[in-house]
Design an enzyme around this catalytic site. Structure first.
Site, PDB file in Angstrom:
ATOM      1  N   CYS A  76       0.843  -1.205   0.000  1.00  0.00           N
ATOM      2  CA  CYS A  76       0.000   0.000   0.000  1.00  0.00           C
ATOM      3  C   CYS A  76       0.876   1.252   0.000  1.00  0.00           C
ATOM      4  O   CYS A  76       1.785   1.372   0.823  1.00  0.00           O
ATOM      5  CB  CYS A  76      -0.906   0.003   1.219  1.00  0.00           C
ATOM      6  SG  CYS A  76      -1.945   1.482   1.347  1.00  0.00           S
ATOM      7  N   CYS A  82      -0.529   6.138   7.178  1.00  0.00           N
ATOM      8  CA  CYS A  82      -1.839   5.701   7.641  1.00  0.00           C
ATOM      9  C   CYS A  82      -1.663   4.880   8.916  1.00  0.00           C
ATOM     10  O   CYS A  82      -0.682   4.148   9.071  1.00  0.00           O
ATOM     11  CB  CYS A  82      -2.498   4.857   6.556  1.00  0.00           C
ATOM     12  SG  CYS A  82      -4.055   4.095   7.044  1.00  0.00           S
ATOM     13  N   CYS A  85      -2.962  -1.242   9.191  1.00  0.00           N
ATOM     14  CA  CYS A  85      -2.097  -2.208   8.495  1.00  0.00           C
ATOM     15  C   CYS A  85      -0.623  -2.036   8.836  1.00  0.00           C
ATOM     16  O   CYS A  85       0.232  -1.978   7.955  1.00  0.00           O
ATOM     17  CB  CYS A  85      -2.296  -2.099   6.989  1.00  0.00           C
ATOM     18  SG  CYS A  85      -3.982  -2.352   6.439  1.00  0.00           S
ATOM     19  N   CYS A 177      -7.376   2.014  -0.901  1.00  0.00           N
ATOM     20  CA  CYS A 177      -7.314   1.258   0.346  1.00  0.00           C
ATOM     21  C   CYS A 177      -7.537  -0.211   0.011  1.00  0.00           C
ATOM     22  O   CYS A 177      -8.475  -0.554  -0.712  1.00  0.00           O
ATOM     23  CB  CYS A 177      -8.375   1.743   1.333  1.00  0.00           C
ATOM     24  SG  CYS A 177      -8.332   0.827   2.899  1.00  0.00           S
ATOM     25  N   GLN A 300     -19.436  -8.529  12.720  1.00  0.00           N
ATOM     26  CA  GLN A 300     -17.998  -8.716  12.571  1.00  0.00           C
ATOM     27  C   GLN A 300     -17.549  -8.206  11.208  1.00  0.00           C
ATOM     28  O   GLN A 300     -18.166  -8.509  10.187  1.00  0.00           O
ATOM     29  CB  GLN A 300     -17.632 -10.200  12.714  1.00  0.00           C
ATOM     30  CG  GLN A 300     -17.726 -10.722  14.127  1.00  0.00           C
ATOM     31  CD  GLN A 300     -16.512 -10.350  14.971  1.00  0.00           C
ATOM     32  OE1 GLN A 300     -15.602  -9.669  14.528  1.00  0.00           O
ATOM     33  NE2 GLN A 300     -16.518 -10.802  16.219  1.00  0.00           N
ATOM     34  N   TYR A 329     -22.885 -10.506  26.152  1.00  0.00           N
ATOM     35  CA  TYR A 329     -22.399  -9.503  25.191  1.00  0.00           C
ATOM     36  C   TYR A 329     -22.799  -9.948  23.776  1.00  0.00           C
ATOM     37  O   TYR A 329     -21.997  -9.959  22.858  1.00  0.00           O
ATOM     38  CB  TYR A 329     -20.884  -9.309  25.304  1.00  0.00           C
ATOM     39  CG  TYR A 329     -20.402  -9.104  26.718  1.00  0.00           C
ATOM     40  CD1 TYR A 329     -20.409  -7.827  27.298  1.00  0.00           C
ATOM     41  CD2 TYR A 329     -19.958 -10.180  27.486  1.00  0.00           C
ATOM     42  CE1 TYR A 329     -19.975  -7.648  28.612  1.00  0.00           C
ATOM     43  CE2 TYR A 329     -19.532 -10.003  28.803  1.00  0.00           C
ATOM     44  CZ  TYR A 329     -19.537  -8.740  29.354  1.00  0.00           C
ATOM     45  OH  TYR A 329     -19.113  -8.561  30.655  1.00  0.00           O
ATOM     46  N   ASP A 399     -18.467 -12.957  24.891  1.00  0.00           N
ATOM     47  CA  ASP A 399     -17.678 -12.273  23.858  1.00  0.00           C
ATOM     48  C   ASP A 399     -17.658 -10.783  24.189  1.00  0.00           C
ATOM     49  O   ASP A 399     -18.297  -9.966  23.518  1.00  0.00           O
ATOM     50  CB  ASP A 399     -18.302 -12.528  22.487  1.00  0.00           C
ATOM     51  CG  ASP A 399     -17.472 -11.970  21.338  1.00  0.00           C
ATOM     52  OD1 ASP A 399     -16.352 -11.467  21.593  1.00  0.00           O
ATOM     53  OD2 ASP A 399     -17.934 -12.020  20.180  1.00  0.00           O
ATOM     54  N   CYS A 426     -11.192 -10.383  21.731  1.00  0.00           N
ATOM     55  CA  CYS A 426     -10.350  -9.653  20.773  1.00  0.00           C
ATOM     56  C   CYS A 426      -9.141  -9.055  21.476  1.00  0.00           C
ATOM     57  O   CYS A 426      -8.390  -8.284  20.876  1.00  0.00           O
ATOM     58  CB  CYS A 426     -11.163  -8.562  20.076  1.00  0.00           C
ATOM     59  SG  CYS A 426     -11.843  -7.323  21.199  1.00  0.00           S
TER      60      CYS A 426
END
Length: 469
Positions: A76, A82, A85, A177, A300, A329, A399, A426
């Site tokens: 990229c 940015c 990533c 992007c 998601q 959750y 979650d 996460c």
């Protein structure tokens, strides 16, 4: 011998040995731990200290003496400026290695878990164009790159793109992007062109003025497309002109919406959504189920990996068909509805009322009648009387957000003593913290990391905890 040059704040011949949670390479000089921007494990570098604390410092690469075997060319053109990533300069195989390592390190260090049972991380099927949702910001204060400043010409200062890290009022103008498939790039670029050509002002994030504020693009695996244009101080004529252009230029848009947001923050959850063309929602599909996605719905952001994540969750739970399941959750009830056909009953609890309404709708449109959903603070709803009323769960699926579970909720789980808890997270650090509290009654019997976000340091992790006999 590594040599510190105090006058230049430089350190020579640093071996990068690891990578930190925030994505920076880790090296060491004498007793000083260095967190080095854009460094890859295996690099040999000269570094310059940017910020120094007592036992660690932040640094940048001055010279790459010998590149790591894991180092690769970023694809990229916005990489490094940015904020997304951050691992594009590292091979995907290496990314998976260090994501798995970050999970096992957190579980061992914070959760005192034996991680020898950890299954290999599940790679993402797609490493580019894997997101189904992106949010962009309009700004009249474009971030000028070094190349822009060297050009020395008058620069266009309006931008449509992403926030530059640590600069809330500076936006990097994004041309391409690689996170969301077309026509996402085409829509963003044509909207920017039209706004500039028609003198529609871009938002000033400091002074809170200007017509155009945000752009949200959502797509689904079914091929449907949602575009939301967020205006601030725009005239009716400007709104109509831009929205007409988007509708005519991109007739494939399923749901074309707009919002008038004059608050000081960008959140849209308290804003009125206005439908300009098409439906006010799109549909997503997963394993024969249909999910309604509105402008405010949570889903998601990597659809293909979400399916894999939920299959692992279901597999870890090991349903026989007669279980009462609590889904904590629950969000828009995606997991609850996904597992409903294989269990006796699912009770979902979620803090956000609009998400619970989505969960109920998703049950209705799939003719699922063995789910019940409740909105409210988890620690206030999940009480002893709630369990007495609805029954003791055979399996609890949790979650939570990145912050993990509230200590009162963990305490409640210890009181409930469900035979199984499937913990989806996460954030392996907060997951490990909660597991450490559950360890007094539960043992971890299965662990499986899942990569949802290639080229970033983020990783999901699924853990099965079973009640000690």
């Amino acid at each position: 011998m590594k040599r510190v040059q105090a006058e230049k704040r430089q350190i020579q011949n640093i071996s990068v040995t690891d990578i930190a949670e925030e994505g920076k390479g880790v090296g060491k000089a004498e007793e000083l731990v260095l967190f080095i921007e854009k460094a890859v494990p295996g690099d040999l570098i000269d570094a310059e200290i940017i910020r120094k604390k007592k036992n660690f410092a932040e640094a940048r690469i001055v010279q790459l003496i010998r590149p790591s075997e894991h180092r690769t060319e970023p694809f990229c053109p916005h990489f490094g400026v940015c904020g997304g990533c951050k691992w594009q300069h590292m091979s995907y195989d290496a990314q998976l290695i260090y994501k798995q390592k970050s999970v096992t390190n957190a579980l061992e260090r914070l959760g005192k878990v034996d991680t020898s049972i950890t299954e290999p991380i599940l790679p993402s099927f797609e490493t580019r164009y894997y997101r189904n949702k992106l949010e962009f910001t309009f700004s009249n204060k474009r971030w000028l790159t070094n190349e822009d400043m060297q050009a020395g010409e008058s620069q266009e200062m309006n931008a449509l793109g992403f926030h530059v890290p640590l600069r809330f009022d500076k936006i990097l103008d994004i041309e391409t992007c690689y996170l969301q498939s077309n026509p996402s790039n085409e829509i963003r670029n044509r909207i920017r062109e039209f706004a500039l050509a028609n003198n529609i002002s871009f938002y000033d994030l400091r002074n809170h003025e200007g017509a155009l504020r945000n752009l949200i693009i959502r797509s689904s695996s079914t091929g449907e497309l949602m575009v939301i244009v967020v205006f601030a101080y725009a005239s009716d004529e400007e709104v109509q002109k831009l929205m007409n252009f988007v509708q005519e230029r991109f007739p494939q848009i399923t749901s074309l919406l707009y919002i008038l947001n004059q608050k000081k923050n960008d959140t849209i959850f308290d804003q009125e959504i206005k439908t300009f063309a098409g439906r006010d929602h799109i549909f997503e599909e997963m394993e024969g189920l249909t999910f309604k996605i509105g402008a405010k719905s949570f889903y998601q952001t990597n659809s293909m990996q979400a399916h894999e994540l939920y299959m692992i969750t279901r597999q870890f739970a090991g349903f026989s068909g007669d279980e009462l399941v609590y889904d904590l959750y629950t969000g828009a009830g995606t997991i609850a509805n996904f597992i409903a056909k294989g269990v006796k009953k699912v009770i979902g609890i979620e803090y956000v009322p609009t998400a619970i309404e989505d969960a109920k709708i998703n049950s209705d449109i799939n003719n699922i009648n063995n789910t019940t959903f409740y909105a409210g603070d988890m620690k206030d709803i999940l009480t002893a009387s709630f369990v007495e009323l609805h029954g003791k769960p055979d399996v609890i699926i949790t979650d939570p957000p990145r912050a993990g579970m509230h200590a009162d909720v963990v305490e409640r789980l210890l009181e409930i003593e469900s035979p199984k808890i499937v913990y989806v997270s996460c954030n392996a650090a907060t997951q490990a913290r909660d597991i450490a509290l559950l360890n007094q009654k539960y043992s971890v019997t299965k662990i499986r990391p899942v990569d949802m976000f290639p080229h970033t340091q983020h990783v999901e992790n699924v853990v099965l905890l079973e009640l000690n006999s």
